[in-house]
Scaffold this motif. Structure first.
Motif, PDB file in Angstrom:
ATOM      1  N   PRO A 156       0.838  -1.216   0.000  1.00  0.00           N
ATOM      2  CA  PRO A 156       0.000   0.000   0.000  1.00  0.00           C
ATOM      3  C   PRO A 156       0.861   1.249   0.000  1.00  0.00           C
ATOM      4  CG  PRO A 156      -0.656  -1.540   1.743  1.00  0.00           C
ATOM      5  CD  PRO A 156       0.655  -2.024   1.219  1.00  0.00           C
ATOM      6  N   ALA A 157       0.244   2.369  -0.301  1.00  0.00           N
ATOM      7  CA  ALA A 157       0.954   3.647  -0.267  1.00  0.00           C
ATOM      8  C   ALA A 157       1.518   3.895   1.127  1.00  0.00           C
ATOM      9  CB  ALA A 157       0.009   4.780  -0.667  1.00  0.00           C
ATOM     10  N   ALA A 158       2.579   4.681   1.174  1.00  0.00           N
ATOM     11  CA  ALA A 158       3.278   4.902   2.439  1.00  0.00           C
ATOM     12  C   ALA A 158       2.379   5.519   3.508  1.00  0.00           C
ATOM     13  CB  ALA A 158       4.493   5.802   2.198  1.00  0.00           C
ATOM     14  N   ASP A 159       1.397   6.319   3.099  1.00  0.00           N
ATOM     15  CA  ASP A 159       0.522   6.969   4.080  1.00  0.00           C
ATOM     16  C   ASP A 159      -0.775   6.193   4.313  1.00  0.00           C
ATOM     17  OD1 ASP A 159      -0.587   7.385   1.602  1.00  0.00           O
ATOM     18  OD2 ASP A 159      -1.020   9.522   1.917  1.00  0.00           O
ATOM     19  N   SER A 160      -0.872   4.995   3.773  1.00  0.00           N
ATOM     20  CA  SER A 160      -2.087   4.190   3.922  1.00  0.00           C
ATOM     21  C   SER A 160      -2.148   3.523   5.290  1.00  0.00           C
ATOM     22  CB  SER A 160      -2.145   3.112   2.839  1.00  0.00           C
ATOM     23  OG  SER A 160      -3.189   2.195   3.096  1.00  0.00           O
ATOM     24  N   ALA A 161      -3.348   3.467   5.857  1.00  0.00           N
ATOM     25  CA  ALA A 161      -3.543   2.730   7.111  1.00  0.00           C
ATOM     26  C   ALA A 161      -3.235   1.256   6.932  1.00  0.00           C
ATOM     27  CB  ALA A 161      -4.982   2.898   7.597  1.00  0.00           C
ATOM     28  N   CYS A 162      -3.279   0.785   5.693  1.00  0.00           N
ATOM     29  CA  CYS A 162      -3.025  -0.625   5.402  1.00  0.00           C
ATOM     30  C   CYS A 162      -1.551  -0.987   5.515  1.00  0.00           C
ATOM     31  CB  CYS A 162      -3.542  -0.984   4.009  1.00  0.00           C
ATOM     32  SG  CYS A 162      -5.300  -0.647   3.803  1.00  0.00           S
ATOM     33  N   ARG A 163      -0.702  -0.008   5.741  1.00  0.00           N
ATOM     34  CA  ARG A 163       0.709  -0.302   6.027  1.00  0.00           C
ATOM     35  C   ARG A 163       0.876  -0.938   7.406  1.00  0.00           C
ATOM     36  NH1 ARG A 163       5.499   1.470   3.548  1.00  0.00           N
ATOM     37  NH2 ARG A 163       5.057   1.854   1.344  1.00  0.00           N
ATOM     38  N   THR A 164      -0.196  -0.947   8.206  1.00  0.00           N
ATOM     39  CA  THR A 164      -0.183  -1.671   9.478  1.00  0.00           C
ATOM     40  C   THR A 164      -0.893  -3.001   9.301  1.00  0.00           C
ATOM     41  OG1 THR A 164      -0.120   0.329  10.830  1.00  0.00           O
ATOM     42  CG2 THR A 164      -0.976  -1.670  11.877  1.00  0.00           C
ATOM     43  N   LEU A 165      -0.239  -4.078   9.689  1.00  0.00           N
ATOM     44  CA  LEU A 165      -0.809  -5.417   9.614  1.00  0.00           C
ATOM     45  C   LEU A 165      -0.916  -6.009  11.015  1.00  0.00           C
ATOM     46  CD1 LEU A 165       1.238  -6.903   6.621  1.00  0.00           C
ATOM     47  CD2 LEU A 165      -1.122  -6.054   6.573  1.00  0.00           C
ATOM     48  N   TRP A 166      -1.954  -6.810  11.213  1.00  0.00           N
ATOM     49  CA  TRP A 166      -2.145  -7.534  12.467  1.00  0.00           C
ATOM     50  C   TRP A 166      -1.637  -8.958  12.251  1.00  0.00           C
ATOM     51  CZ3 TRP A 166      -5.496  -5.585  16.653  1.00  0.00           C
ATOM     52  CH2 TRP A 166      -5.880  -4.245  16.449  1.00  0.00           C
ATOM     53  N   LEU A 167      -0.527  -9.277  12.876  1.00  0.00           N
ATOM     54  CA  LEU A 167       0.147 -10.563  12.671  1.00  0.00           C
ATOM     55  C   LEU A 167      -0.339 -11.575  13.706  1.00  0.00           C
ATOM     56  CD1 LEU A 167       2.315 -12.206  11.165  1.00  0.00           C
ATOM     57  CD2 LEU A 167       4.003 -11.249  12.767  1.00  0.00           C
ATOM     58  N   LYS A 168      -0.963 -12.643  13.227  1.00  0.00           N
ATOM     59  CA  LYS A 168      -1.611 -13.613  14.128  1.00  0.00           C
ATOM     60  C   LYS A 168      -0.629 -14.694  14.569  1.00  0.00           C
ATOM     61  CE  LYS A 168      -5.518 -15.025  16.052  1.00  0.00           C
ATOM     62  NZ  LYS A 168      -6.743 -15.207  15.255  1.00  0.00           N
ATOM     63  N   LEU A 169      -0.541 -14.842  15.890  1.00  0.00           N
ATOM     64  CA  LEU A 169       0.303 -15.867  16.512  1.00  0.00           C
ATOM     65  C   LEU A 169      -0.592 -16.934  17.135  1.00  0.00           C
ATOM     66  CD1 LEU A 169       3.100 -16.850  17.665  1.00  0.00           C
ATOM     67  CD2 LEU A 169       2.597 -15.401  19.666  1.00  0.00           C
ATOM     68  N   ASN A 170      -0.326 -18.178  16.838  1.00  0.00           N
ATOM     69  CA  ASN A 170      -1.048 -19.279  17.482  1.00  0.00           C
ATOM     70  C   ASN A 170      -0.407 -19.556  18.835  1.00  0.00           C
ATOM     71  OD1 ASN A 170      -2.566 -21.539  18.139  1.00  0.00           O
ATOM     72  ND2 ASN A 170      -1.247 -22.909  16.956  1.00  0.00           N
ATOM     73  N   THR A 171      -1.107 -19.196  19.903  1.00  0.00           N
ATOM     74  CA  THR A 171      -0.568 -19.407  21.247  1.00  0.00           C
ATOM     75  C   THR A 171      -1.207 -20.608  21.945  1.00  0.00           C
ATOM     76  OG1 THR A 171      -2.187 -17.837  22.126  1.00  0.00           O
ATOM     77  CG2 THR A 171       0.011 -16.974  21.597  1.00  0.00           C
ATOM     78  N   GLY A 172      -2.093 -21.324  21.247  1.00  0.00           N
ATOM     79  CA  GLY A 172      -2.706 -22.483  21.874  1.00  0.00           C
ATOM     80  C   GLY A 172      -4.169 -22.681  21.545  1.00  0.00           C
ATOM     81  N   ASN A 220      -5.075 -22.969  18.520  1.00  0.00           N
ATOM     82  CA  ASN A 220      -4.929 -23.940  17.420  1.00  0.00           C
ATOM     83  C   ASN A 220      -6.053 -23.825  16.401  1.00  0.00           C
ATOM     84  OD1 ASN A 220      -2.473 -25.190  18.269  1.00  0.00           O
ATOM     85  ND2 ASN A 220      -3.631 -26.215  19.884  1.00  0.00           N
ATOM     86  N   ARG A 221      -6.295 -22.557  16.013  1.00  0.00           N
ATOM     87  CA  ARG A 221      -7.297 -22.288  14.999  1.00  0.00           C
ATOM     88  C   ARG A 221      -6.660 -21.565  13.812  1.00  0.00           C
ATOM     89  NH1 ARG A 221     -12.674 -19.149  16.907  1.00  0.00           N
ATOM     90  NH2 ARG A 221     -11.188 -17.409  16.982  1.00  0.00           N
ATOM     91  N   LEU A 222      -6.117 -20.373  14.066  1.00  0.00           N
ATOM     92  CA  LEU A 222      -5.430 -19.617  13.032  1.00  0.00           C
ATOM     93  C   LEU A 222      -4.108 -19.094  13.600  1.00  0.00           C
ATOM     94  CD1 LEU A 222      -8.303 -17.381  11.543  1.00  0.00           C
ATOM     95  CD2 LEU A 222      -7.353 -19.459  10.527  1.00  0.00           C
ATOM     96  N   GLY A 223      -3.172 -18.781  12.716  1.00  0.00           N
ATOM     97  CA  GLY A 223      -1.966 -18.106  13.157  1.00  0.00           C
ATOM     98  C   GLY A 223      -0.690 -18.882  12.899  1.00  0.00           C
ATOM     99  N   PHE A 224       0.420 -18.145  12.911  1.00  0.00           N
ATOM    100  CA  PHE A 224       1.748 -18.728  12.747  1.00  0.00           C
ATOM    101  C   PHE A 224       2.219 -19.306  14.082  1.00  0.00           C
ATOM    102  CE2 PHE A 224       1.416 -15.477   9.466  1.00  0.00           C
ATOM    103  CZ  PHE A 224       1.819 -16.183   8.343  1.00  0.00           C
TER     104      PHE A 224
END
Length: 381
Positions: free
Chosen positions: A114-130, A132-136
């Motif tokens: 996305p463009a440098a000033d886009s809000a989409c430059r922020t991503l929510w990175l999903k961690l699987n902490t237990g 066990n549904r979604l996430g890295f």
């Protein structure tokens, strides 16, 4: 006219959001969950009451597009992320942030920045902490985060409790440990500015030490409890939805007479039976057991000749049908066709809460709220 109705109390929704804000640090932001049409309440009826939220969370891009069409200008987060590269491009155009939880999404994000000033430059990175549904997995999260940061993204590490409603469950300690260790590792090895979000409604209430940078309230916004054994009223939450109908017929039933499909209920004494113009076709659960009840509102005149309302608790009897339910009116003096009947609403008004009816149906308030249909008339106050 059947008089089946769903009333949405916008002031109660604002009150519940303020209860969230009171419980979190001043720096912590609120992602208000409005997925599944605002938990069955109608997102178009709820947006104005959620203006103090910093962003809204939805399950999918179609929900996000609806919110944008209603004029919401703040952030929107797709909590399941996008499902194709084309949707990734469309989400950028609609200025929606995404959760990233698998490798293809990483690749789409790297391929189309996305463009440098886009809000989409922020991503929510999903961690699987237990959950066990979604996430890295924890062992791969650093490499994924480095790829995204190197591409030019800012990150919010996020995960989801499996048992936040039960604070003593051992998985909570383990999930918090995995999450905080991963966050420390990411900030040390990838980017010191990485933010964090872990708490849903139950987490907000049970784990104040884990509020981090963002919280994600859902069910508590709508006045239903996220906790086992603690009522919404105890949590100072107000019900946003009142589900109501009216008496459409009244009959005297002799002892030994059955009522409804399957003759599941048989009167053990003479009773006054009422039929209410609502059923599972409107969203009232068919599977309620013998503990389910409704409130019948009777108008009465006091000494000043003004009308007051008297409330009567009446059991649901027999099997819930598609369009009707039967109730025991025996304790209501001189019941009349047309009296208002509340299926769930405000306990402070002597009405059953949605959580009480959910218990009778052996499920959760979440499900009942999300399953109300479009057949009842909507009223917003």
């Amino acid at each position: 006219m059947r008089n089946a109705s769903i009333t949405i109390n916008s002031a109660a929704l604002t009150h519940n959001l303020n209860q969230v804000i009171k419980k979190i640090p001043e720096k912590t932001k609120v992602l208000a969950m409005v997925k599944a049409d605002a938990y069955g309440h109608g997102v178009k009826h709820c947006i104005l009451s959620l203006q103090q939220a910093d962003a809204l969370g939805v399950a999918c891009f179609d929900e996000a597009k609806q919110i944008r069409s209603l004029g919401w200008q703040k952030g929107i987060v797709l909590i399941e992320g996008v499902f194709s590269q084309q949707e990734w491009a469309e989400s950028i155009e609609a200025d929606c942030q995404s959760i990233i939880h698998h490798q293809k999404q990483v690749q789409w994000a790297v391929d189309q920045l996305p463009a440098a000033d886009s809000a989409c430059r922020t991503l929510w990175l999903k961690l699987n902490t237990g959950m066990n549904r979604l996430g890295f997995e924890p062992e791969e999260i650093v490499a994924v985060a480095k790829t995204l940061v190197d591409a030019g993204y800012n990150l919010i590490l996020t995960s989801h409790f499996a048992n936040a409603d039960r604070p003593d469950h051992p998985s909570n300690v383990n999930q918090i440990k995995i999450f905080t260790e991963a966050l420390t590792e990411l900030r040390e090895q990838v980017d010191s500015n990485i933010k964090a979000s872990l708490c849903n409604s139950a987490g907000i209430l049970n784990f104040p030490e884990c509020h981090f940078d963002w919280v994600r309230p859902g069910i508590m916004l709508y006045g239903s409890t996220p906790l086992e054994g603690i009522s919404a009223r105890d949590l100072q939450l107000k019900p946003v939805m009142t589900f109501a109908a009216s008496l459409m017929a009244i009959h005297n039933i002799a002892a030994g007479a059955p009522v409804g499909y399957g003759s599941r209920f048989v009167a053990n004494r003479p009773i006054v039976k009422g039929i209410v113009s609502i059923g599972y076709g409107d969203g009232y659960p068919r599977v309620v057991d013998g503990s389910a009840w409704v409130t019948v509102k009777q108008m009465a005149s006091d000494s000043t000749e003004s009308e007051t309302t008297v409330s009567y608790k009446c059991p649901v009897i027999g099997r819930v049908a598609m369009d009707m339910i039967a109730i025991d009116l025996t304790e209501v003096p001189n019941p009349m066709v047309g009296y208002k009947v509340v299926l769930w609403g405000d306990p402070e008004q002597a009405e059953p809460s949605v959580d009480e009816i959910a218990n009778s149906a052996h499920t959760l308030g979440y499900e009942l709220l999300c399953r109300v249909t479009q057949r009842p008339t909507r009223v917003v106050i």
